[in-house]
Scaffold this motif. Sequence first.
Motif, PDB file in Angstrom:
ATOM      1  N   TRP A   5      16.086  -1.896  -0.102  1.00 33.98           N
ATOM      2  CA  TRP A   5      14.518  -2.375   0.414  1.00 33.98           C
ATOM      3  C   TRP A   5      13.648  -1.517   0.929  1.00 33.98           C
ATOM      4  O   TRP A   5      12.505  -1.669   0.835  1.00 33.98           O
ATOM      5  N   ILE A   6      14.092  -0.081   0.964  1.00 29.41           N
ATOM      6  CA  ILE A   6      12.903   1.030   1.220  1.00 29.41           C
ATOM      7  C   ILE A   6      12.000   1.042   0.223  1.00 29.41           C
ATOM      8  O   ILE A   6      10.719   1.394   0.563  1.00 29.41           O
ATOM      9  N   TRP A   7      12.598   0.892  -1.043  1.00 25.15           N
ATOM     10  CA  TRP A   7      11.430   1.040  -2.036  1.00 25.15           C
ATOM     11  C   TRP A   7      10.502  -0.170  -2.066  1.00 25.15           C
ATOM     12  O   TRP A   7       9.297   0.080  -2.423  1.00 25.15           O
ATOM     13  N   GLY A   8      10.849  -1.267  -1.692  1.00 24.31           N
ATOM     14  CA  GLY A   8       9.812  -2.390  -1.675  1.00 24.31           C
ATOM     15  C   GLY A   8       9.027  -2.251  -0.415  1.00 24.31           C
ATOM     16  O   GLY A   8       7.836  -2.311  -0.501  1.00 24.31           O
ATOM     17  N   LEU A   9       9.528  -1.521   0.570  1.00 18.59           N
ATOM     18  CA  LEU A   9       8.512  -1.371   1.872  1.00 18.59           C
ATOM     19  C   LEU A   9       7.611  -0.246   1.553  1.00 18.59           C
ATOM     20  O   LEU A   9       6.548  -0.223   1.829  1.00 18.59           O
ATOM     21  N   VAL A  10       8.195   0.760   0.797  1.00 19.53           N
ATOM     22  CA  VAL A  10       7.056   1.985   0.446  1.00 19.53           C
ATOM     23  C   VAL A  10       6.193   1.455  -0.582  1.00 19.53           C
ATOM     24  O   VAL A  10       5.011   1.654  -0.445  1.00 19.53           O
ATOM     25  N   GLY A  11       6.541   0.627  -1.489  1.00 21.07           N
ATOM     26  CA  GLY A  11       5.621   0.128  -2.447  1.00 21.07           C
ATOM     27  C   GLY A  11       4.714  -0.930  -1.862  1.00 21.07           C
ATOM     28  O   GLY A  11       3.271  -0.892  -2.098  1.00 21.07           O
ATOM     29  N   GLY A  12       5.082  -1.749  -0.871  1.00 19.04           N
ATOM     30  CA  GLY A  12       4.096  -2.730  -0.403  1.00 19.04           C
ATOM     31  C   GLY A  12       3.268  -1.835   0.746  1.00 19.04           C
ATOM     32  O   GLY A  12       1.954  -2.226   0.441  1.00 19.04           O
ATOM     33  N   GLY A  13       3.621  -0.783   1.028  1.00 12.48           N
ATOM     34  CA  GLY A  13       2.768   0.155   1.876  1.00 12.48           C
ATOM     35  C   GLY A  13       1.573   0.743   1.172  1.00 12.48           C
ATOM     36  O   GLY A  13       0.402   0.883   1.280  1.00 12.48           O
ATOM     37  N   LEU A  14       2.164   1.162  -0.014  1.00  8.42           N
ATOM     38  CA  LEU A  14       1.024   1.814  -1.107  1.00  8.42           C
ATOM     39  C   LEU A  14       0.106   0.775  -1.414  1.00  8.42           C
ATOM     40  O   LEU A  14      -1.060   1.247  -1.598  1.00  8.42           O
ATOM     41  N   ILE A  15       0.604  -0.244  -1.819  1.00  6.59           N
ATOM     42  CA  ILE A  15      -0.343  -1.262  -2.378  1.00  6.59           C
ATOM     43  C   ILE A  15      -1.384  -1.752  -1.150  1.00  6.59           C
ATOM     44  O   ILE A  15      -2.565  -1.915  -1.324  1.00  6.59           O
ATOM     45  N   GLY A  16      -0.873  -1.955   0.032  1.00  5.52           N
ATOM     46  CA  GLY A  16      -1.870  -2.230   1.171  1.00  5.52           C
ATOM     47  C   GLY A  16      -2.855  -1.035   1.453  1.00  5.52           C
ATOM     48  O   GLY A  16      -3.820  -1.285   1.388  1.00  5.52           O
ATOM     49  N   MET A  17      -2.420   0.128   1.397  1.00  8.10           N
ATOM     50  CA  MET A  17      -3.205   1.218   1.680  1.00  8.10           C
ATOM     51  C   MET A  17      -4.162   1.245   0.446  1.00  8.10           C
ATOM     52  O   MET A  17      -5.397   1.732   0.355  1.00  8.10           O
ATOM     53  N   GLY A  18      -3.870   1.055  -0.616  1.00 10.42           N
ATOM     54  CA  GLY A  18      -4.769   1.037  -2.017  1.00 10.42           C
ATOM     55  C   GLY A  18      -5.944   0.106  -1.719  1.00 10.42           C
ATOM     56  O   GLY A  18      -7.174   0.081  -2.204  1.00 10.42           O
ATOM     57  N   GLY A  19      -5.400  -1.137  -1.225  1.00  9.76           N
ATOM     58  CA  GLY A  19      -6.345  -2.266  -1.056  1.00  9.76           C
ATOM     59  C   GLY A  19      -7.431  -2.052   0.043  1.00  9.76           C
ATOM     60  O   GLY A  19      -8.658  -1.912  -0.118  1.00  9.76           O
ATOM     61  N   ALA A  20      -6.644  -1.197   0.907  1.00  7.67           N
ATOM     62  CA  ALA A  20      -7.683  -0.886   2.245  1.00  7.67           C
ATOM     63  C   ALA A  20      -8.797   0.424   1.709  1.00  7.67           C
ATOM     64  O   ALA A  20      -9.857   0.309   1.790  1.00  7.67           O
TER      65      ALA A  20
END
Length: 142
Positions: A5-20
Amino acid sequence: METDWIWGLVGGGLIGMGGAVYLLGNGRIMGASGIIGGLVDGSGWSTLWERLAFLAGVILMPLVLWPLYKVDISTHLTSNWWVIIGAGLLVGLGTRIANGCTSGHGVCGISRLSLRGIVATVFYILAGGLTLALFRHVLGVI
């Protein structure tokens, strides 16, 4: 202990940061289907280099990060090419019908409290769940 689940959390955070970063950098929403669609239909050629840089980052960044992975990465992707092609076409059609995709409506729309983004996200999650149920439990293809 299970830690996938950590990889999903990291990936989601990176996608969110990329969007910002994309929004703060140029004032536009990071919708992958709009970025790619603008290249395909020619409407986005005025921002050609920005779009190509985005796509290059999406393609190249996993290759750059690959040496950091200490575990084998496995997916549950089917080996049935007809299912893969059909799924890709359905996703592409759905993003055109909904005027956006998971990155535009789901990540950027919900974070901006956009009613349109929230409603679109609810409906594409429901459509995905129903499609999976149909293909897996009724048709037995997946």
